[in-house]
Design a protein around this motif. Structure first.
Motif, short mmCIF file in Angstrom:
data_model
loop_
_atom_site.label_atom_id
_atom_site.label_comp_id
_atom_site.label_asym_id
_atom_site.label_seq_id
_atom_site.Cartn_x
_atom_site.Cartn_y
_atom_site.Cartn_z
N TRP A 76 0.86 -1.18 0.00
CA TRP A 76 0.00 0.00 0.00
C TRP A 76 0.89 1.23 0.00
O TRP A 76 1.92 1.26 0.70
CB TRP A 76 -0.89 0.02 1.23
N PHE A 77 0.53 2.24 -0.80
CA PHE A 77 1.29 3.48 -0.89
C PHE A 77 0.43 4.66 -0.46
O PHE A 77 -0.80 4.60 -0.50
CB PHE A 77 1.79 3.69 -2.32
N GLU A 78 1.09 5.75 -0.09
CA GLU A 78 0.38 6.94 0.37
C GLU A 78 -0.60 7.48 -0.65
O GLU A 78 -1.61 8.08 -0.29
CB GLU A 78 1.39 8.04 0.74
N GLY A 79 -0.29 7.30 -1.94
CA GLY A 79 -1.20 7.78 -2.97
C GLY A 79 -2.44 6.95 -3.13
O GLY A 79 -3.32 7.29 -3.92
N GLY A 80 -2.51 5.82 -2.39
CA GLY A 80 -3.70 4.98 -2.42
C GLY A 80 -3.55 3.72 -3.25
O GLY A 80 -4.41 2.83 -3.19
N GLU A 81 -2.48 3.62 -4.04
CA GLU A 81 -2.31 2.45 -4.89
C GLU A 81 -1.93 1.21 -4.07
O GLU A 81 -1.39 1.31 -2.96
CB GLU A 81 -1.23 2.69 -5.95
N VAL A 82 -2.20 0.06 -4.65
CA VAL A 82 -1.75 -1.21 -4.08
C VAL A 82 -1.00 -1.97 -5.17
O VAL A 82 -1.11 -1.66 -6.36
CB VAL A 82 -2.93 -2.06 -3.55
N PHE A 83 -0.21 -2.97 -4.73
CA PHE A 83 0.61 -3.70 -5.69
C PHE A 83 0.96 -5.07 -5.13
O PHE A 83 1.26 -5.21 -3.94
CB PHE A 83 1.90 -2.91 -5.98
N ARG A 84 0.95 -6.07 -6.01
CA ARG A 84 1.39 -7.42 -5.62
C ARG A 84 2.92 -7.43 -5.59
O ARG A 84 3.56 -7.58 -6.62
CB ARG A 84 0.84 -8.44 -6.61
N SER A 85 3.49 -7.32 -4.40
CA SER A 85 4.92 -7.04 -4.25
C SER A 85 5.77 -8.24 -3.86
O SER A 85 6.99 -8.11 -3.80
CB SER A 85 5.13 -5.94 -3.22
N GLY A 86 5.17 -9.36 -3.58
CA GLY A 86 5.94 -10.56 -3.26
C GLY A 86 5.29 -11.75 -3.90
O GLY A 86 4.34 -12.33 -3.36
N CYS A 87 5.78 -12.13 -5.09
CA CYS A 87 5.10 -13.12 -5.92
C CYS A 87 5.99 -14.34 -6.14
O CYS A 87 7.14 -14.20 -6.58
CB CYS A 87 4.74 -12.52 -7.27
N CYS A 88 5.46 -15.51 -5.86
CA CYS A 88 6.21 -16.76 -6.02
C CYS A 88 5.67 -17.55 -7.21
O CYS A 88 4.45 -17.65 -7.40
CB CYS A 88 6.08 -17.62 -4.77
N TYR A 89 6.61 -18.12 -7.96
CA TYR A 89 6.26 -18.95 -9.12
C TYR A 89 7.15 -20.18 -9.15
O TYR A 89 8.26 -20.17 -8.61
CB TYR A 89 6.47 -18.18 -10.44
N ARG A 90 6.67 -21.19 -9.82
CA ARG A 90 7.47 -22.37 -10.15
C ARG A 90 7.49 -22.52 -11.66
O ARG A 90 6.44 -22.45 -12.31
CB ARG A 90 6.91 -23.64 -9.49
N ARG A 91 8.68 -22.70 -12.18
CA ARG A 91 8.85 -22.96 -13.61
C ARG A 91 9.81 -24.13 -13.74
O ARG A 91 10.94 -24.07 -13.27
CB ARG A 91 9.40 -21.74 -14.35
N GLY A 92 9.34 -25.22 -14.37
CA GLY A 92 10.14 -26.43 -14.36
C GLY A 92 10.32 -26.89 -12.93
O GLY A 92 9.37 -26.95 -12.15
N THR A 93 11.57 -27.18 -12.54
CA THR A 93 11.85 -27.53 -11.15
C THR A 93 12.42 -26.35 -10.37
O THR A 93 12.84 -26.49 -9.22
CB THR A 93 12.82 -28.73 -11.06
N GLY A 94 12.45 -25.17 -10.99
CA GLY A 94 13.00 -23.98 -10.34
C GLY A 94 11.92 -23.12 -9.71
O GLY A 94 10.75 -23.16 -10.10
N LYS A 95 12.33 -22.33 -8.72
CA LYS A 95 11.42 -21.42 -8.02
C LYS A 95 11.85 -19.98 -8.27
O LYS A 95 13.04 -19.67 -8.29
CB LYS A 95 11.40 -21.73 -6.53
N ILE A 96 10.85 -19.11 -8.43
CA ILE A 96 11.08 -17.69 -8.74
C ILE A 96 10.34 -16.86 -7.69
O ILE A 96 9.18 -17.13 -7.36
CB ILE A 96 10.53 -17.34 -10.14
#
Length: 245
Positions: free
Chosen positions: A173-193
């Motif tokens: 959350w930011f002072e201007g009111g915006e929100v954002f997905r800031s910690g995103c986990c993914y799996r691709r193949g056998t790797g993690k992102i």
């Protein structure tokens, strides 16, 4: 516990061109992050930058990297496609990748996620940010409270053109009111992102202990783990299984 091999990659351009950034990170963002991570005896940390030979990501380096950090911003286009492909294959085969802040526009992130990850709102006015923990049982947020507060940061706002994360651990959350997905986990193949949003170069974000705690936790989450063997291609029927029935 086995040692985890970590490579912190940074394009290392802002620090050379902007006196303010140089003051905050005199040896570069990569060295600041690496220095904090080296305080953990279970991590062996090296650094690499864009202007190194092969961007510092030689076969030898990648073969000895369990988790790769990626910070880029103004020079995404200078990263060689051959190096991007090598990194992509390493991730698919189990190497962890932690993409930081403006690395959302990096070729490697776009290639692995398959969308225009540069599509988002932004404003670099130095607003207060609260990073709210939305998955409190996740390893990446171990040791944190309800949120991390940053006094000044660049705003990123939704819509953020990424696939829905496999796991979402932070919302900002930011002072201007915006929100954002800031910690995103993914799996691709056998790797993690793991994509972690904070870290604009003109603010001392990577000197804040809670941010370093997240980065350290992310290394342990993203590090390769032993799993079942995987085979591909045409294969014969499992005769033993058929005969047992």
């Amino acid at each position: 516990m086995n040692t985890i091999q970590v490579t912190v990659w940074n394009e290392y351009r802002h620090e050379k061109q902007n006196p303010l950034v140089q003051q905050i990170y005199p040896e570069g963002i990569h060295q600041a992050i690496a220095g904090y991570l080296r305080e953990d005896e279970h991590l062996e940390v090296r650094t690499a930058v864009l202007d190194d030979h092969d961007h510092g990501l030689t076969d030898e380096v990648l073969d000895n990297t369990d988790v790769l950090f990626w910070w880029g911003h103004m020079a995404h286009g200078e990263v060689q496609d051959e190096i991007v492909e090598k990194v992509r294959q390493k991730v698919l085969n189990g190497m962890g990748l932690i993409v930081l802040h403006s690395g959302h526009g990096a070729k490697i992130f776009t290639e692995l996620l398959g969308t225009n990850t540069q599509a988002l709102k932004w404003r670099d006015d130095g607003e207060k940010e609260k990073l709210w923990v939305v998955e409190p049982g996740h390893l990446i947020v171990s040791g944190l409270g309800d949120y991390i507060e940053l006094e000044k940061e660049e705003m990123y706002g939704e819509r953020f053109e990424i696939p829905a994360p496999d796991e979402l651990v932070f919302i900002s959350w930011f002072e201007g009111g915006e929100v954002f997905r800031s910690g995103c986990c993914y799996r691709r193949g056998t790797g993690k992102i793991f994509y972690f949003r904070p870290g604009h170069e003109t603010f001392p974000t990577y000197h804040q202990p809670e941010i370093i705690q997240v980065l350290r936790n992310a290394v342990y989450w993203a590090a390769p783990t032993e799993g079942a063997d995987v085979t591909y291609g045409r294969t014969a029927p499992d005769r033993e299984h058929q005969e047992s029935h």
